[in-house]
Every structure is written in structure tokens, then in C-alpha cells.
Design a protein around this motif. Structure first.
Motif, PDB file in Angstrom:
ATOM      1  N   LEU A 267       4.385  -4.334   5.818  1.00  0.00           N
ATOM      2  CA  LEU A 267       3.867  -3.536   4.881  1.00  0.00           C
ATOM      3  C   LEU A 267       2.798  -2.500   5.350  1.00  0.00           C
ATOM      4  O   LEU A 267       2.224  -1.865   4.770  1.00  0.00           O
ATOM      5  N   ASP A 268       3.044  -2.401   6.870  1.00  0.00           N
ATOM      6  CA  ASP A 268       2.216  -1.527   7.509  1.00  0.00           C
ATOM      7  C   ASP A 268       2.800   0.045   7.758  1.00  0.00           C
ATOM      8  O   ASP A 268       3.477   0.175   8.716  1.00  0.00           O
ATOM      9  N   HIS A 269       3.225   0.465   6.661  1.00  0.00           N
ATOM     10  CA  HIS A 269       3.799   1.744   6.537  1.00  0.00           C
ATOM     11  C   HIS A 269       3.386   2.842   7.435  1.00  0.00           C
ATOM     12  O   HIS A 269       2.420   2.939   7.729  1.00  0.00           O
ATOM     13  N   PRO A 270       4.603   3.710   7.838  1.00  0.00           N
ATOM     14  CA  PRO A 270       3.846   4.805   8.668  1.00  0.00           C
ATOM     15  C   PRO A 270       3.519   5.785   7.653  1.00  0.00           C
ATOM     16  O   PRO A 270       3.474   5.542   6.350  1.00  0.00           O
ATOM     17  N   ALA A 271       2.516   6.777   8.087  1.00  0.00           N
ATOM     18  CA  ALA A 271       1.780   7.686   7.544  1.00  0.00           C
ATOM     19  C   ALA A 271       2.809   8.622   6.474  1.00  0.00           C
ATOM     20  O   ALA A 271       2.453   9.054   5.491  1.00  0.00           O
ATOM     21  N   GLY A 272       3.852   8.716   7.089  1.00  0.00           N
ATOM     22  CA  GLY A 272       4.942   9.658   6.435  1.00  0.00           C
ATOM     23  C   GLY A 272       5.662   8.783   5.360  1.00  0.00           C
ATOM     24  O   GLY A 272       6.436   9.434   4.748  1.00  0.00           O
ATOM     25  N   GLY A 273       5.645   7.610   5.133  1.00  0.00           N
ATOM     26  CA  GLY A 273       6.148   6.868   4.135  1.00  0.00           C
ATOM     27  C   GLY A 273       6.820   5.623   4.783  1.00  0.00           C
ATOM     28  O   GLY A 273       6.646   5.268   5.795  1.00  0.00           O
ATOM     29  N   ARG A 274       7.707   5.113   3.903  1.00  0.00           N
ATOM     30  CA  ARG A 274       7.861   3.394   4.382  1.00  0.00           C
ATOM     31  C   ARG A 274       8.908   3.639   5.556  1.00  0.00           C
ATOM     32  O   ARG A 274       9.729   4.612   5.621  1.00  0.00           O
ATOM     33  N   ARG A 275       9.206   2.729   6.454  1.00  0.00           N
ATOM     34  CA  ARG A 275       9.786   2.590   7.696  1.00  0.00           C
ATOM     35  C   ARG A 275      11.408   2.276   7.323  1.00  0.00           C
ATOM     36  O   ARG A 275      11.455   1.322   6.368  1.00  0.00           O
ATOM     37  N   SER A 276      12.156   3.101   8.033  1.00  0.00           N
ATOM     38  CA  SER A 276      13.390   2.911   7.799  1.00  0.00           C
ATOM     39  C   SER A 276      13.825   1.498   8.564  1.00  0.00           C
ATOM     40  O   SER A 276      13.151   1.175   9.409  1.00  0.00           O
ATOM     41  N   PHE A 277      15.159   1.021   8.443  1.00  0.00           N
ATOM     42  CA  PHE A 277      15.620  -0.121   9.180  1.00  0.00           C
ATOM     43  C   PHE A 277      15.360   0.086  10.683  1.00  0.00           C
ATOM     44  O   PHE A 277      14.923  -0.566  11.691  1.00  0.00           O
ATOM     45  N   LEU A 278      16.056   1.271  11.153  1.00  0.00           N
ATOM     46  CA  LEU A 278      16.075   1.545  12.580  1.00  0.00           C
ATOM     47  C   LEU A 278      15.020   2.460  12.869  1.00  0.00           C
ATOM     48  O   LEU A 278      15.239   2.748  14.249  1.00  0.00           O
ATOM     49  N   SER A 279      14.015   2.534  12.133  1.00  0.00           N
ATOM     50  CA  SER A 279      12.980   3.568  12.624  1.00  0.00           C
ATOM     51  C   SER A 279      11.886   2.706  13.626  1.00  0.00           C
ATOM     52  O   SER A 279      11.536   1.747  13.409  1.00  0.00           O
ATOM     53  N   ASP A 280      11.339   3.373  14.559  1.00  0.00           N
ATOM     54  CA  ASP A 280      10.515   2.736  15.415  1.00  0.00           C
ATOM     55  C   ASP A 280       9.115   3.316  15.258  1.00  0.00           C
ATOM     56  O   ASP A 280       8.101   3.198  16.164  1.00  0.00           O
ATOM     57  N   GLU A 281       8.878   3.962  14.253  1.00  0.00           N
ATOM     58  CA  GLU A 281       7.781   4.757  13.850  1.00  0.00           C
ATOM     59  C   GLU A 281       6.496   3.817  13.734  1.00  0.00           C
ATOM     60  O   GLU A 281       6.576   2.830  12.918  1.00  0.00           O
ATOM     61  N   LEU A 402      -7.052   9.127   2.807  1.00  0.00           N
ATOM     62  CA  LEU A 402      -6.679   9.161   1.241  1.00  0.00           C
ATOM     63  C   LEU A 402      -5.437   9.425   0.759  1.00  0.00           C
ATOM     64  O   LEU A 402      -4.898   8.981  -0.261  1.00  0.00           O
ATOM     65  N   GLU A 403      -4.642  10.163   1.760  1.00  0.00           N
ATOM     66  CA  GLU A 403      -3.207  10.738   1.186  1.00  0.00           C
ATOM     67  C   GLU A 403      -2.559   9.445   1.555  1.00  0.00           C
ATOM     68  O   GLU A 403      -1.408   9.045   0.899  1.00  0.00           O
ATOM     69  N   TYR A 404      -2.651   8.594   2.578  1.00  0.00           N
ATOM     70  CA  TYR A 404      -1.850   7.278   2.737  1.00  0.00           C
ATOM     71  C   TYR A 404      -2.040   6.317   1.701  1.00  0.00           C
ATOM     72  O   TYR A 404      -1.427   5.870   1.027  1.00  0.00           O
ATOM     73  N   ILE A 405      -3.273   6.215   1.401  1.00  0.00           N
ATOM     74  CA  ILE A 405      -3.871   5.074   0.430  1.00  0.00           C
ATOM     75  C   ILE A 405      -3.222   5.540  -0.764  1.00  0.00           C
ATOM     76  O   ILE A 405      -2.756   4.517  -1.790  1.00  0.00           O
ATOM     77  N   ASN A 406      -3.332   6.687  -1.486  1.00  0.00           N
ATOM     78  CA  ASN A 406      -2.602   7.173  -2.664  1.00  0.00           C
ATOM     79  C   ASN A 406      -1.146   7.080  -2.658  1.00  0.00           C
ATOM     80  O   ASN A 406      -0.532   6.729  -3.694  1.00  0.00           O
ATOM     81  N   SER A 407      -0.563   6.789  -1.603  1.00  0.00           N
ATOM     82  CA  SER A 407       1.040   6.929  -1.544  1.00  0.00           C
ATOM     83  C   SER A 407       1.373   5.219  -1.718  1.00  0.00           C
ATOM     84  O   SER A 407       2.494   4.705  -1.965  1.00  0.00           O
ATOM     85  N   LEU A 408       0.429   4.354  -1.567  1.00  0.00           N
ATOM     86  CA  LEU A 408       0.635   2.767  -1.713  1.00  0.00           C
ATOM     87  C   LEU A 408       1.381   2.348  -2.922  1.00  0.00           C
ATOM     88  O   LEU A 408       0.732   2.763  -4.222  1.00  0.00           O
ATOM     89  N   ASP A 409       1.984   1.415  -3.186  1.00  0.00           N
ATOM     90  CA  ASP A 409       2.523   0.992  -4.367  1.00  0.00           C
ATOM     91  C   ASP A 409       2.824  -0.490  -4.257  1.00  0.00           C
ATOM     92  O   ASP A 409       3.886  -1.069  -3.517  1.00  0.00           O
ATOM     93  N   ALA A 410       2.164  -1.393  -4.987  1.00  0.00           N
ATOM     94  CA  ALA A 410       2.056  -2.906  -4.738  1.00  0.00           C
ATOM     95  C   ALA A 410       3.558  -3.363  -5.263  1.00  0.00           C
ATOM     96  O   ALA A 410       4.007  -4.241  -4.590  1.00  0.00           O
ATOM     97  N   GLU A 411       4.132  -2.901  -6.311  1.00  0.00           N
ATOM     98  CA  GLU A 411       5.228  -3.369  -6.895  1.00  0.00           C
ATOM     99  C   GLU A 411       6.516  -3.103  -5.907  1.00  0.00           C
ATOM    100  O   GLU A 411       7.008  -3.799  -5.585  1.00  0.00           O
ATOM    101  N   LYS A 412       6.276  -2.004  -5.242  1.00  0.00           N
ATOM    102  CA  LYS A 412       7.554  -1.506  -4.458  1.00  0.00           C
ATOM    103  C   LYS A 412       7.382  -2.562  -2.971  1.00  0.00           C
ATOM    104  O   LYS A 412       8.162  -3.030  -2.663  1.00  0.00           O
ATOM    105  N   ASP A 413       6.026  -2.783  -2.677  1.00  0.00           N
ATOM    106  CA  ASP A 413       5.731  -3.630  -1.573  1.00  0.00           C
ATOM    107  C   ASP A 413       6.382  -5.169  -1.761  1.00  0.00           C
ATOM    108  O   ASP A 413       6.702  -5.744  -0.562  1.00  0.00           O
TER     109      ASP A 413
END
Length: 504
Positions: A267-281, A402-413
Motif C-alpha cells: 500500500l506504500d504506493h510511489p508518488a507517481g501512482g500504483r507500483r506495477s508488478f515488475l517495478s522497483d520504484e 497533498l497531491e499524493y494524499i488526494n490520489s489515495l483510494d481505499a476501495e482500490k487498496d
């Protein structure tokens, strides 16, 4: 790095005092509010100690320090399956009364870095326990035999490994591990294959093991078996089994700590969006890469030696936030920890489980959050954040946060956790939805981490937090049998009303 913890086995009063000593202790005259508790201490000993039931936890720890020499900040007290975590609360608030047994766990700084220069000019760096003697035997060091170097530096655990292996626990075939997680498992396996035994940390109230790489000269991961969690069946610290399955922190379950460790990383998503499977971001808050694994240490008894737990990347650090004053920490580093804790309703965020790292070139200070076995609880009763009292917590979030917080979505998580194989309980999911809602609404109104944290945390153990009162009000506002969506609509409206007043 800072580490902790020794606990001892359980005792009853009739196992502690002889009849004569028991009668003598009962005949002594003390004030009306004094109680006699029995304190288990390292070395499998038990001492009776008089305290006042009006004493705070901090006062009891100070008494232990003056009597036994254990520094207050290194103490952890456990009673009736619950940590006495709030230093400003009284012992009677936790239900401690005359004749009760209280477990004492001692936090020790058990790992340090030692650099050895060999006669031929090679340099070796080792991490060893602080309580081990370092033998000055440099003349016997061989540049072509690092194992000999290690042997002269530290006397680690010796376990007879027989065909050890480690593999990820993947319940969904669609999941692919990132290169970082693949390397984490591979390097840990190399260490096991070369018979470099895990080193059990003295930290915490459960089993924690530092795993070495193939060379045996450095740690690469930290393994936490589910069956060695606090109050679990094979807990190595001597804590009793949980009578009802609840963990040391209210709203958590014994045996789910490893799942929560992995969930915090997912659930610790990168600032740019959700981490893909093969991403090390890396994630916004910097939770180290963590994966669920099965580990067989060998020895012939597979039923005993097969362990399932969380495997987390070992992070080299220069200490924890507990070792230094908070004013040295950058505001944005404190805020990234706050965002994680507020969102996951962490019930065990203390300064000792935030690592302090410093970049070698620029010297920049970075904070790394670890130990998330008590995040995502089923209710908010035990929420505590040490950073709440740091000056950085009173600063508003910057635009990136603020931008990161605004992107959070509990249902998707929640859907993401289910995809990875963990389906949180309805109570846990509700808590997560509410904490995410509060963080987003509060940040949108310009509230600081301190403002939002004060809504989640209780002032005292007996006084409900503001969020708990909102939940009670929302439950009263909906009809029995109403849907979860109706309840969330009710608490959203109540929360808006409260936050609008607070923002003004």
C-alpha cells in the motif's frame, strides 16, 4: 541500529514467594492505594515490587530503573496480553491490581558495525551483537577465507542446516515479483545455502532474524515468522499464548503480523501512482521491500523448521529516531511517515521503529519506517504516533504530499490486498476506509499531521478519541441492518461538520 527485547516465562504468585515470605509481605503496612505486583525480569527471575495504583506507567518504569538499572526508554511492559504503551496513563487504567504478574522486556542495542583491516590490506565490515567480545586476532586473518575472519569477529548462532531453502508465498498466479524482491529472496537463499545462520535479534517481543548473504559478511534481509509473533505458539520471548487470538495491540490478531508487514509495503504506493508488478520504484513513505515467504532451515524436522513469515530488505542505518533529537529531521521526511501512519491507523509507531539513514555523498537525512505488524487494526483504540509531538508535525503538508494524499483510494487498496491474497476483516476494512477518509478530508482543509493525528489518538487510555466518537454517532444515525455504504455516508457527513469547525 537500535534493537530490543528479552522476555521471560510466566509465573504465578505461589511460584514466586514461599508461604513465609508471602505472609510477611501481606503483613506489611502500605498506603491504601498501594499494590504488590510481580515483575518478570531477564534471567528468568521474578521480583515483587510495591507501586501505587495511581502511578503512571512512566513512574513505574522509573522505579524499575532505580531498582534494577534498566533505562526507562529501553523498557517495555506487558500485562494480560497487552503492552502498557501509554506512559502518561496510570497502571490501574490498564487493570493492573494487587498480585498481578507484569512481563518486562528489555530493549538492547544489539548490532554494531565493526571494520577489520587485514595485514594484506583488505578491509572487511561486519555487523555483530554489542554484547559479544571482539577478539583482536588480526594476525590469523586470511584474505582468501572470509569465514575465518567472521569466526574471529563474532560467535553467532550455530544451526545445522540441511538442504535449506526459501521461496515466496504467491497465492495469485497473476502476481510476478519485481527484480528487487527476486534479488532479496535469492541473496537470502545464498546465505542459507552457505550455512550462514540467521542471527536472532534481541529486539521486540517476537522472533526477528537477521539473514546473511552468501559471503556471510553482511545482512541482507529481516525474517519474521508468523508462529513466533507475540503470544503466538512458538514465541521465543516467553510471553503467554493469547487467550482469544487478539495481539498485544487492540484490534490486531496473532499470526497476522507478517501479512500486515507485507500489506504496508504493497500500500506504500510511489508518488507517481500504483507500483506495477515488475517495478522497483520506491514508495512515497519508503517502506522497505517486503514479501511473504516460506523458509526451511533444515535439520531434519520439517514440521518444526518450516517457517512462514515476512521477509524485508535489511536497511543499513545510523540509528533510529529514538537515538537523536527530532529537530534534525527534515519536515518532508516526518510527513511521509505521518501519511503512512494516519492512512494505515498504525497502533505501534514509536521512535524506535523509524530508521535514520544518511546519504554518503550529500549527507541528506532520510527516515525509513519499519515494523508494521500492528497497522491496519480493526478499531482505533490503541492508535499512537510518537511523531505527533515533534515540531514538524505542526507544519502543513507541502504540495507533493497533498497531491499524493488526494490520489489515495481505499476501495482500490482493499481490492489490491485481496488480489495479493489477504482479505481484511470487515472491521479492518471499515477502519481503513475511515482513516483514509479522514486523511484526505483533513489535508484538503489545510490541517497538519498533528491536527489529524489528534483526531485518531486517544488522550488517555479510558477517554475515547474524536474519531471513535464520530463512529458512535454515525452508528446511532443509521438504521439497524443498514448497508456499509449508508454508514460511510453518515460518518462522512459527521466528519465534514467536525473538520469544518476545526479548520475555522
Amino acid at each position: 541500529m537500535s534493537s530490543a527485547g528479552i522476555a521471560v516465562r510466566c509465573f504465578r504468585e505461589d511460584q514466586v514467594l514461599s508461604p513465609a515470605r508471602k505472609q510477611h509481605s501481606q503483613s506489611l503496612h502500605y498506603s491504601d492505594d498501594s499494590v504488590l505486583i510481580y515483575l518478570t525480569v531477564p534471567g528468568s527471575s521474578v521480583i515483587p515490587m510495591r507501586v501505587l495504583d495511581s502511578d503512571s506507567i512512566a513512574a513505574v518504569k522509573l522505579r524499575i530503573q532505580s531498582r534494577r538499572g534498566f533505562v526507562v526508554k529501553n523498557q517495555k511492559l506487558v500485562f494480560d496480553g497487552r503492552e502498557l504503551a501509554r506512559n502518561d496513563c496510570r497502571i490501574r487504567d490498564y487493570g493492573v491490581s494487587d498480585g498481578n504478574l507484569v512481563h518486562l522486556l528489555i530493549r538492547l542495542s544489539d548490532l554494531r558495525f565493526v571494520t577489520v583491516n587485514t595485514p594484506s590490506g583488505d578491509k572487511f565490515e561486519f555487523q555483530i551483537q554489542r554484547n559479544r567480545d571482539v577478539v583482536n586476532n588480526s594476525n590469523n586473518l586470511s584474505t582468501d577465507s572470509p569465514a575465518n575472519v567472521e569466526k574471529n569477529i563474532a560467535d553467532d548462532l550455530k544451526i545445522d542446516y540441511s538442504q535449506p531453502w526459501i521461496e515466496p508465498v504467491v497465492v495469485n498466479p497473476l502476481i510476478k515479483l519485481s527484480p528487487t524482491l527476486e534479488e532479496l529472496i535469492s541473496s537470502t537463499y545464498d546465505g542459507l545455502e552457505k550455512r550462514h545462520a540467521p542471527v536472532m535479534s534481541s529486539e521486540g517481543s517476537g522472533g526477528v532474524y537477521f539473514m546473511k548473504d552468501g559471503s556471510g559478511r553482511k545482512y541482507v534481509s529481516v525474517f519474521k515468522p508468523t508462529d513466533e509473533e507475540p503470544m503466538a505458539e512458538n514465541n521465543p520471548r516467553g510471553l503467554p499464548l493469547s487467550p482469544d487470538g487478539e495481539g498485544l495491540k487492540r484490534g490486531t490478531r496473532v499470526g497476522e503480523g507478517a501479512l500486515r508487514e507485507v500489506a504496508a509495503y504493497i500500500l506504500d504506493h510511489p508518488a507517481g501512482g500504483r507500483r506495477s508488478f515488475l517495478s522497483d520504484e520506491p514508495g512515497f513513505s519508503g517502506v522497505p521491500p517486503t514479501v511473504m515467504v516460506r523458509c526451511l532451515r533444515g535439520g531434519g524436522d520439517e514440521a518444526k523448521d518450516l517457517k512462514v513469515g515476512s521477509l524485508q530488505k535489511f536497511v543499513k542505518n545510523c540509528g533510529t529516531c529514538e537515538d537523536m533529537g527530532p529537530r534534525a529531521f527534515p519536515v518532508e521526511e516526518v510527513h511521509k511517515i505521518a501519511v503512512l501512519d494516519l492512512r494505515l491507523a498504525n497502533v505501534d509507531r514509536h521512535a524506535g521503529n523509524i530508521l535514520v539513514c544518511r546519504e554518503e555523498e550529500e549527507g541528506k537525512v532520510m527516515l525509513v519506517p519499519i515494523d508494521h505488524g500492528y497497522c491496519l487494526p480493526e478499531h482505533f483504540e490503541d492508535c499512537t504516533f510518537d511523531w505527533l509531538f515533534w515540531p514538524q508535525a505542526r507544519q502543513p503538508f507541502n504540495s507533493a504530499a497533498l497531491e499524493y494524499i488526494n490520489s489515495l483510494d481505499a476501495e482500490k487498496d482493499i481490492a489490491l490486498l485481496k488480489f495479493y491474497g489477504w482479505e481484511p476483516s470487515p472491521e479492518c476494512s471499515r477502519t481503513f476506509r475511515i482513516s483514509t477518509m479522514l486523511l484526505k478530508k483533513g489535508a484538503r482543509r489545510g490541517l497538519s499531521p498533528y491536527d489529524i493525528g489528534n483526531i485518531l489518538c486517544r488522550e488517555t487510555i479510558k477517554k475515547e478519541s474524536k474519531i471513535e466518537k464520530m463512529i458512535s454517532e454515525a452508528m446511532d444515525a443509521v438504521l439497524p441492518g443498514s448497508s456499509e455504504a449508508a454508514f460511510l455516508d453518515a460518518i462522512s457527513e459527521i466528519m465534514d461538520h467536525y473538520l469544518n469547525k476545526l479548520a475555522q
